[in-house]
Design a protein around this motif. Sequence first.
Motif, PDB file in Angstrom:
ATOM      1  N   ILE A  92       0.829  -1.206   0.000  1.00 43.71           N
ATOM      2  CA  ILE A  92       0.000   0.000   0.000  1.00 43.71           C
ATOM      3  C   ILE A  92       0.860   1.251   0.000  1.00 43.71           C
ATOM      4  O   ILE A  92       0.562   2.231  -0.690  1.00 43.71           O
ATOM      5  CB  ILE A  92      -0.974  -0.020   1.204  1.00 43.71           C
ATOM      6  CG1 ILE A  92      -2.031  -1.097   0.991  1.00 43.71           C
ATOM      7  CG2 ILE A  92      -1.622   1.330   1.419  1.00 43.71           C
ATOM      8  CD1 ILE A  92      -2.922  -1.332   2.180  1.00 43.71           C
ATOM      9  N   GLU A  93       1.964   1.239   0.743  1.00 42.93           N
ATOM     10  CA  GLU A  93       2.864   2.391   0.770  1.00 42.93           C
ATOM     11  C   GLU A  93       3.446   2.659  -0.616  1.00 42.93           C
ATOM     12  O   GLU A  93       3.576   3.811  -1.037  1.00 42.93           O
ATOM     13  CB  GLU A  93       3.979   2.177   1.790  1.00 42.93           C
ATOM     14  CG  GLU A  93       3.524   2.313   3.228  1.00 42.93           C
ATOM     15  CD  GLU A  93       4.631   2.014   4.229  1.00 42.93           C
ATOM     16  OE1 GLU A  93       5.760   1.657   3.812  1.00 42.93           O
ATOM     17  OE2 GLU A  93       4.365   2.130   5.427  1.00 42.93           O
ATOM     18  N   LYS A  94       3.781   1.598  -1.352  1.00 45.37           N
ATOM     19  CA  LYS A  94       4.315   1.776  -2.711  1.00 45.37           C
ATOM     20  C   LYS A  94       3.259   2.412  -3.614  1.00 45.37           C
ATOM     21  O   LYS A  94       3.549   3.322  -4.385  1.00 45.37           O
ATOM     22  CB  LYS A  94       4.749   0.425  -3.296  1.00 45.37           C
ATOM     23  CG  LYS A  94       6.004  -0.133  -2.682  1.00 45.37           C
ATOM     24  CD  LYS A  94       6.341  -1.475  -3.294  1.00 45.37           C
ATOM     25  CE  LYS A  94       7.532  -2.115  -2.628  1.00 45.37           C
ATOM     26  NZ  LYS A  94       7.833  -3.447  -3.199  1.00 45.37           N
ATOM     27  N   ILE A  95       2.026   1.944  -3.506  1.00 46.43           N
ATOM     28  CA  ILE A  95       0.937   2.487  -4.324  1.00 46.43           C
ATOM     29  C   ILE A  95       0.700   3.956  -3.992  1.00 46.43           C
ATOM     30  O   ILE A  95       0.518   4.798  -4.877  1.00 46.43           O
ATOM     31  CB  ILE A  95      -0.345   1.651  -4.141  1.00 46.43           C
ATOM     32  CG1 ILE A  95      -0.137   0.249  -4.726  1.00 46.43           C
ATOM     33  CG2 ILE A  95      -1.543   2.325  -4.791  1.00 46.43           C
ATOM     34  CD1 ILE A  95      -1.250  -0.712  -4.403  1.00 46.43           C
ATOM     35  N   VAL A  96       0.713   4.283  -2.700  1.00 39.96           N
ATOM     36  CA  VAL A  96       0.504   5.674  -2.283  1.00 39.96           C
ATOM     37  C   VAL A  96       1.639   6.557  -2.782  1.00 39.96           C
ATOM     38  O   VAL A  96       1.400   7.681  -3.251  1.00 39.96           O
ATOM     39  CB  VAL A  96       0.356   5.751  -0.742  1.00 39.96           C
ATOM     40  CG1 VAL A  96       0.406   7.192  -0.257  1.00 39.96           C
ATOM     41  CG2 VAL A  96      -0.937   5.091  -0.296  1.00 39.96           C
ATOM     42  N   ASP A  97       2.878   6.076  -2.707  1.00 37.42           N
ATOM     43  CA  ASP A  97       4.019   6.866  -3.198  1.00 37.42           C
ATOM     44  C   ASP A  97       3.892   7.140  -4.698  1.00 37.42           C
ATOM     45  O   ASP A  97       4.136   8.267  -5.161  1.00 37.42           O
ATOM     46  CB  ASP A  97       5.343   6.138  -2.906  1.00 37.42           C
ATOM     47  CG  ASP A  97       5.695   6.169  -1.427  1.00 37.42           C
ATOM     48  OD1 ASP A  97       5.149   7.034  -0.705  1.00 37.42           O
ATOM     49  OD2 ASP A  97       6.508   5.322  -1.001  1.00 37.42           O
ATOM     50  N   ARG A  98       3.484   6.113  -5.469  1.00 38.56           N
ATOM     51  CA  ARG A  98       3.301   6.320  -6.914  1.00 38.56           C
ATOM     52  C   ARG A  98       2.199   7.330  -7.180  1.00 38.56           C
ATOM     53  O   ARG A  98       2.331   8.190  -8.054  1.00 38.56           O
ATOM     54  CB  ARG A  98       2.951   4.994  -7.593  1.00 38.56           C
ATOM     55  CG  ARG A  98       4.174   4.178  -7.925  1.00 38.56           C
ATOM     56  CD  ARG A  98       3.813   3.026  -8.839  1.00 38.56           C
ATOM     57  NE  ARG A  98       3.936   1.809  -8.042  1.00 38.56           N
ATOM     58  CZ  ARG A  98       3.162   0.746  -8.138  1.00 38.56           C
ATOM     59  NH1 ARG A  98       2.184   0.714  -9.000  1.00 38.56           N
ATOM     60  NH2 ARG A  98       3.364  -0.298  -7.389  1.00 38.56           N
ATOM     61  N   ALA A  99       1.114   7.245  -6.431  1.00 38.66           N
ATOM     62  CA  ALA A  99       0.007   8.187  -6.624  1.00 38.66           C
ATOM     63  C   ALA A  99       0.442   9.609  -6.275  1.00 38.66           C
ATOM     64  O   ALA A  99       0.094  10.566  -6.983  1.00 38.66           O
ATOM     65  CB  ALA A  99      -1.189   7.767  -5.773  1.00 38.66           C
ATOM     66  N   GLU A 100       1.216   9.774  -5.207  1.00 38.39           N
ATOM     67  CA  GLU A 100       1.694  11.109  -4.832  1.00 38.39           C
ATOM     68  C   GLU A 100       2.636  11.667  -5.895  1.00 38.39           C
ATOM     69  O   GLU A 100       2.593  12.864  -6.204  1.00 38.39           O
ATOM     70  CB  GLU A 100       2.390  11.053  -3.470  1.00 38.39           C
ATOM     71  CG  GLU A 100       1.438  10.885  -2.311  1.00 38.39           C
ATOM     72  CD  GLU A 100       2.157  10.740  -0.977  1.00 38.39           C
ATOM     73  OE1 GLU A 100       3.400  10.551  -0.959  1.00 38.39           O
ATOM     74  OE2 GLU A 100       1.469  10.797   0.055  1.00 38.39           O
TER      75      GLU A 100
END
Length: 117
Positions: A92-100
Amino acid sequence: MAINIGQQNKPNAPGRSIVDYSLIACFTLVVLLLILVLDAFEYISVPGSSRGSGKMTAASSGEGAVTSDELEEVQKQIEEAKAELAAKKKEIEKIVDRAEDEIKKEKTPAGQGETPA
């Protein structure tokens, strides 16, 4: 001088007085509160009360004894769940970083890129 035959003490309207009804209401209230208190301390059980009184629990039925094998199995399941949770959290952290990163790119005006330090 007139003899008191009780006419002065009689109310104007026949029947029960307000005092009689208030005494009945107070007595009823006291009885209801007494029932609630006794039910709270489990001296009596009231059918339909909000508690789960009357239900057998695992500990009271003798099924509450847990063997060491069962305890080890449960601890193993807990550890597996914690590891799975940590993996999902990283994902989830990886997905959030990509979205940011995508949001930052969209907000940056054209022609202005980030300059490396």
